[in-house]
Design a protein around this motif. Structure first.
Motif, mmCIF file in Angstrom:
data_model
loop_
_atom_site.group_PDB
_atom_site.id
_atom_site.type_symbol
_atom_site.label_atom_id
_atom_site.label_comp_id
_atom_site.label_asym_id
_atom_site.label_seq_id
_atom_site.Cartn_x
_atom_site.Cartn_y
_atom_site.Cartn_z
ATOM 1 N N LEU A 111 0.828 -1.204 0.000
ATOM 2 C CA LEU A 111 0.000 0.000 0.000
ATOM 3 C C LEU A 111 0.862 1.255 0.000
ATOM 4 O O LEU A 111 0.618 2.200 -0.762
ATOM 5 C CB LEU A 111 -0.930 -0.026 1.219
ATOM 6 C CG LEU A 111 -1.980 1.084 1.297
ATOM 7 C CD1 LEU A 111 -3.036 0.880 0.229
ATOM 8 C CD2 LEU A 111 -2.632 1.103 2.668
ATOM 9 N N PHE A 168 -1.798 -0.625 -4.910
ATOM 10 C CA PHE A 168 -3.014 -0.730 -4.112
ATOM 11 C C PHE A 168 -3.785 -2.022 -4.397
ATOM 12 O O PHE A 168 -4.342 -2.623 -3.475
ATOM 13 C CB PHE A 168 -3.907 0.486 -4.379
ATOM 14 C CG PHE A 168 -3.225 1.788 -4.061
ATOM 15 C CD1 PHE A 168 -2.974 2.141 -2.757
ATOM 16 C CD2 PHE A 168 -2.815 2.642 -5.072
ATOM 17 C CE1 PHE A 168 -2.342 3.333 -2.445
ATOM 18 C CE2 PHE A 168 -2.184 3.833 -4.781
ATOM 19 C CZ PHE A 168 -1.938 4.176 -3.471
ATOM 20 N N LEU A 211 -5.248 8.438 2.458
ATOM 21 C CA LEU A 211 -4.759 8.008 1.154
ATOM 22 C C LEU A 211 -4.101 9.144 0.382
ATOM 23 O O LEU A 211 -3.152 8.926 -0.370
ATOM 24 C CB LEU A 211 -5.908 7.427 0.337
ATOM 25 C CG LEU A 211 -6.470 6.078 0.826
ATOM 26 C CD1 LEU A 211 -7.675 5.673 0.010
ATOM 27 C CD2 LEU A 211 -5.404 5.001 0.752
ATOM 28 N N ALA A 252 -6.486 3.879 -5.535
ATOM 29 C CA ALA A 252 -6.441 3.564 -4.103
ATOM 30 C C ALA A 252 -7.840 3.487 -3.514
ATOM 31 O O ALA A 252 -8.180 2.557 -2.772
ATOM 32 C CB ALA A 252 -5.611 4.615 -3.372
ATOM 33 N N ASN A 268 -9.780 0.311 -4.600
ATOM 34 C CA ASN A 268 -9.359 -0.933 -3.969
ATOM 35 C C ASN A 268 -9.683 -0.968 -2.487
ATOM 36 O O ASN A 268 -10.033 -2.021 -1.955
ATOM 37 C CB ASN A 268 -7.863 -1.144 -4.198
ATOM 38 C CG ASN A 268 -7.553 -1.612 -5.603
ATOM 39 O OD1 ASN A 268 -7.712 -2.776 -5.936
ATOM 40 N ND2 ASN A 268 -7.136 -0.691 -6.455
#
Length: 1059
Positions: free
Chosen positions: A429, A434, A482, A526, A529
């Motif tokens: 990550l 991702f 994120l 990101a 997912n």
């Protein structure tokens, strides 16, 4: 793949500090009482004993700086002869040595001098037998012993094995067991090569008369095998097979039969043969140059081959790896994959032959490598440390592969596997991979969904305390939103670019380095997912607080991606979203539909319906656009109608389930403006627990929405069985008023456009919420209901042209004449008029109808055709004279002549038929009278000689009785006989009523065959007996035989006698 770190240097030993003139010849590792010993044999015939502490946490690469192995002591085995072989007998606490062609035995602590065993010299090779626990030989035993493949046989095992070999062959002339000179304490079996002879021997320790170990032992020859195919240079005794290697190749010898067979031959130019026992797999590794072939106890190849990079000096085994040494390097090869996983340099090139030794135990962790003068000890890293090392190198695939290998070998638990998957996921990550990260998250069974919450919402928030403070192995940064993860990742890629330009190596992924991604694309990937992970987490069994966090944050992610359909699907399904956390966001972003669905799912009906009302108004004014329909290519008018209808439909669904009367009546108006059908559904829903008050509903309905009122009253009367005369009358008046308006409208339209009347009527019916016309509904209700006020309805329609409806009402009021006038004269429905006369049931009704046909009044012409029809259908029930009187002189005779003739003929036929029946009845009656008279006048002649047919007494002048069969009895006999018959009948009935049955321990239920014992039971008239349970199931009318006493009556002789 040589990027794993399986072994790390632990300690070393320098032989030159103890002997400057000798070099190392043999090396063995063994453990006694949790202490690890290193036995080092030299070319000068000396045996050194060293030790170290296991699991020392050191990680150094410079062997000169390693801690030294502890020197314990040394003993001299022979003078100027190398110690060729060292075999540790752990169960005996002894060490068996081969030096100068002789065998020596010494204690494991080297406290005593080695004892030379009495055995022929020129021994060149010795090996110990290894047993396979699944073999036939071990099935014969008791199953006791240690778990290792290399074990010492017990006395009973040795005796069984000796018997298997054929009773023993004492070729050296020794006595096997005599006089107590040697007493067996622990027995070991070996294969010894002496010249070209192969001997199978048993080692028996010697004890003196005081039962103490005298330090020596005896080798008893069990069997001798002649082997002629070359000189044996390497050997492994595996169960009942001995695999040997010569310069010609490898052969398999049976220790039972002594027969041998070639496994395969070696090339003319090749390295010397070499064998290695793989104890973990119970296999043998055969080396041919740089190729290793794995075979089983029968010499059959199993699995694949191991191909080494170059020739080797020595080979060992640790865990699932094969260790080889050559040219100053230690190489580890995985047994299953055959790949080289690690290369360790330890002495440099040109240092000469090297020796490798590993622990015999399956769980051994140490590897020792010896050059001519130095011993280096390596320790196997713990599995976690190996995985950490791979993760630090960003070799994620290698780490997962290692974890899967360890799990398949039973060296790693499932929890640790889940832990590693989660750790790899977090590392991926932060490396901006991702999709792969979430794939690993989903493979982890122990990872909590709350661990990804910090990536979605900044701290502090509602769920901050739910996030576990688990940094795993400290290999990745703390969780962050994120946006920050993407920014930091892009900054790392940019920094790596500068470093690479400066010539500094980095571990940044080459794909990201060569093709730097866009920030927006990375952030979208990101979010997608992480959304995928939270969607999968919704199926797990979570606590309520975590469920709330998962669903609420998933809605945030959907909003970030503008996935309207997913937002609405989540909001309308069963969810754990927190409305307070989402309300402001959804209002500001314009996702009111989602907010409405969410409020509905949370039971906030009032707020949800208010939102749908706002949406309906916004659609009407054009102030709001449905985001979900942006991609639909539709006309704007169709979009507007569709949007308003959807808003009303969703609001009606909520109100259909609600029992809040004020809320329903508050929003009924705007829903009715959009769709009267939906308004009716709201009012007539049977989903709510408490129904609405009819008075309040009727008052709240807009007077202009007549059809809604009518449909509600119809539902109230027909479906809810309402018997309130007020609502029945109101419904009838509403229908009557609508019928008058519809009739007047049709007449008005018909005056202007007769051709389009049918089309307009169809259009009106199509726009209505009813499938039938209002007049049809009015007529049906007026005929079916008895609770409305007919006079009030009649007052309303009195001046209209609704004649059929008036006829129904007059009929309710009993105005027969008016009903006949409407049916016969206004509607000219002869069939209905005649049917009504039949319902009245009086003949004068037909006559009254005939008068109306012949004299219609109001200047209308007589209806001769209808009159003739009436006479034709019902003339037989009319008086012909009255009919002739009522006939008009103006009526053409030919119209009624045939009907009148048929009437007269029918009258004559009925009169004659009556006479015939009367005469027949009189004849039958006369015959019956004559029969009775004959029976009554029947007589019998009695004289002085006549006797009673029972007692034979003379009758004379006595009273007597004569029976129908001409039997004559005196009065006394007749009286006594009558009493006897009556008494017999009484006794029969008494016997039947007092009938009993004997039940004992052997008595059974006639249905289930259960023993009755002291249970309650029932007895039927056909003498069947049932237990009480079967009686309750069978009933009292039908017995178990199937006879129904109510349908098939049971008659017994005693019951037929009556007084």
């Amino acid at each position: 793949m040589n990027n794993r770190t399986v072994l790390e240097p632990l300690s070393h030993f320098d032989l030159t500090t103890h002997s400057r003139v000798s070099s190392i010849r043999s090396l063995v590792i063994a453990t006694f009482n949790s202490i690890t010993f290193f036995y080092v044999g030299t070319h000068s015939g000396t045996l050194f004993s060293l030790s170290t502490t296991k699991n020392t946490d050191l990680n150094q690469n410079d062997t000169d700086s390693l801690p030294k192995l502890s020197f314990i002591r040394s003993v001299s085995v022979s003078t100027d002869s190398p110690v060729e072989s060292i075999i540790v007998l752990k169960e005996l606490g002894k060490v068996l040595l081969l030096s100068d062609g002789s065998l020596f035995l010494v204690d494991f602590q080297l406290q005593n001098r080695p004892t030379k065993l009495n055995f022929p010299k020129n021994v060149s090779l010795i090996t110990r037998r290894v047993r396979i626990w699944s073999s036939e030989f071990d099935k014969e035993g008791s199953g006791s012993g240690s778990g290792s493949g290399l074990i010492g046989d017990t006395r009973s095992t040795s005796q069984r094995f000796l018997k298997k070999l054929g009773g023993g062959v004492r070729t050296n002339g020794f006595k096997t067991r005599e006089g107590g000179e040697v007493q067996s304490e622990g027995n070991c079996v070996f294969a010894v090569v002496v010249g070209k002879r192969l001997m199978l021997v048993e080692l028996v320790l010697g004890k003196n008369k005081s039962d103490k170990d005298d330090g020596g032992g005896v080798l008893l020859v069990l069997k001798e095998i002649q082997f002629v195919d070359g000189v044996i240079s390497t050997m492994v005794w595996f169960d009942d097979s001995i695999i040997v290697g010569t310069v010609n190749g490898y052969s398999l010898i049976s220790c039972v039969s002594g027969q041998s067979g070639v496994i395969f031959s070696l090339p003319d130019v090749s390295r010397p043969p070499r064998l290695k026992l793989l104890q973990n797999e119970q296999r043998v590794l055969l080396l041919v140059d740089n190729v290793g072939i794995i075979v089983d106890a029968l010499g059959q190849p199993v699995g694949g081959s191991l191909v080494f990079r170059h020739g080797l000096d020595s080979v060992g085994e640790i865990s699932s790896y094969v260790v080889i040494v050559s040219d100053g390097k230690v190489e580890l090869y995985h047994k299953k994959s055959g790949s080289c996983v690690q290369v360790l340099p330890f002495g440099g090139e040109g240092i000469g032959p090297c020796i490798v030794a590993t622990e015999e135990d399956k769980s051994g962790k140490l590897v020792a490598v010896a050059t001519a003068t130095k011993v280096v000890c390596y320790q196997k890293l713990r599995s976690e440390e190996q995985i950490k090392d791979l993760l630090r190198k960003k070799n994620y695939k290698g780490a997962i592969s290692l974890v899967e290998e360890l799990e398949s070998e039973g060296e790693m638990s499932n929890d640790l596997l889940s832990f590693v998957h989660a750790q790899v996921g977090f590392l991926l990550l932060f490396d901006l991979h991702f999709e792969e990260a979430v794939d690993h998250f989903l493979l982890s069974d122990t990872m909590q969904p709350s661990e990804v919450f910090p990536f979605i919402m900044r701290d502090p928030n509602r769920w901050s305390l739910l996030v576990p403070r688990n940094r795993y192995w400290g290999l990745h940064p703390p969780p962050a939103p994120l946006e920050d993860v993407v920014d930091d990742g892009l900054m790392t890629i940019q920094r790596a670019s500068f470093l690479r330009k400066a010539g500094v190596e980095t571990i940044v992924d080459n794909d990201l380095f060569l093709n730097p991604p866009n920030r927006g694309d990375l952030l979208e990937l990101a979010i997608k997912n992480i959304s995928r992970y939270l969607e999968a987490c919704r199926e797990k069994d979570l606590t309520q607080s975590v469920r709330e966090g998962v669903d609420t944050l998933l809605m945030h992610l959907y909003r970030a991606l503008n996935r309207v359909e997913d937002m609405e699907r989540l909001a309308s399904s069963t969810n754990w979203c927190v409305v307070e956390e989402l309300e402001q966001m959804l209002e500001e972003s314009g996702h009111l539909r989602t907010l409405a669905f969410l409020c509905t799912s949370k039971g906030m009906s009032s707020k949800a319906v208010s939102i749908w009302r706002i949406l309906a108004r916004s659609y009407s004014s054009g102030l709001w656009k449905d985001i979900a329909s942006d991609n639909n290519i539709l006309d704007s008018g169709e979009n507007l109608i569709s949007g308003k209808a959807i808003a009303a439909a969703e609001a009606s669904k909520i109100l259909e389930d609600s029992s809040d009367q004020d809320l329903i009546l508050q929003h009924l108006g705007w829903i009715a403006d959009i769709s009267q059908v939906l308004a009716v559904k709201v009012l007539t829903s049977d989903k709510r627990e408490i129904q609405l008050s009819p008075d309040e509903v009727v008052t709240a309905i807009d007077p202009q929405k007549v059809e809604i009122l009518q449909r509600y009253l119809q539902w109230l009367i027909e479906d809810q069985d309402c018997y309130d005369t007020q609502f029945h009358t109101l419904y009838a008046l509403s229908l009557a008023k609508s019928a008058i308006e519809a009739f007047e409208s049709e007449n008005t339209s018909g005056n202007f456009d007769n051709g389009n009347m049918e089309t307009k009527s169809f259009a009106t019916l199509r726009n209505s919420i009813f499938e039938t016309s209002v007049r049809e509904r009015l007529q049906i209700f007026l005929q079916s209901s008895d609770l409305y006020d007919p006079e009030e309805v009649l007052d309303l329609i009195e001046g209209s042209e609704l004649w059929l409806e008036k006829a129904i009402l007059y009929r309710r009021l009993g105005q027969e004449t008016l009903v006949l006038q409407i049916l016969a004269l206004k509607l000219e429905d002869s069939e209905a008029a005649e049917q009504y006369c039949a319902e009245i049931g009086r003949a004068d009704a037909y006559m009254q109808l005939l008068e109306m046909y012949l004299d219609p009044q109001d200047g209308k012409d007589p209806m001769f055709t209808a009159a003739v029809r009436l006479l034709h259908n019902h003339g037989e029930s009319l008086d012909p004279l009255q009919v002739l009187e009522k006939l008009s002189p103006d009526m053409p005779l030919q119209l009624a002549s045939e009907t009148l003739l048929r009437m007269f003929r029918a009258r004559v036929h009925h009169h004659r038929q009556g006479q015939i029946m009367h005469n027949l009845s009189r004849a039958v009656d006369i015959d019956a009278r004559l029969s009775r008279l004959d029976e009554r006048t029947r007589h019998v002649q009695i004289n002085d000689e006549s006797l009673c047919d029972s007692c034979n007494a003379r009758l004379g002048t006595k009273l007597f009785a004569m029976y129908p069969d001409d039997t004559v009895l005196c009065y006394k006999i007749m009286h006594n006989l009558s009493r006897a018959v009556d008494i017999d009948a009484r006794l029969s009935r008494l016997d039947e009523r007092t009938r009993h049955v004997q039940i004992n321990d052997e008595s059974l239920c006639d249905s289930c065959n259960a023993r009755l014992g002291t249970k309650l039971f029932a007895m039927y008239p056909d003498d069947t007996v049932l237990c009480y349970k079967c009686y309750r199931r069978q009933g009292e009318s039908v017995s178990v035989s199937g006879r129904n006493f109510k349908e098939d009556t049971l008659i017994k002789p005693g019951w037929l006698v009556s007084r």
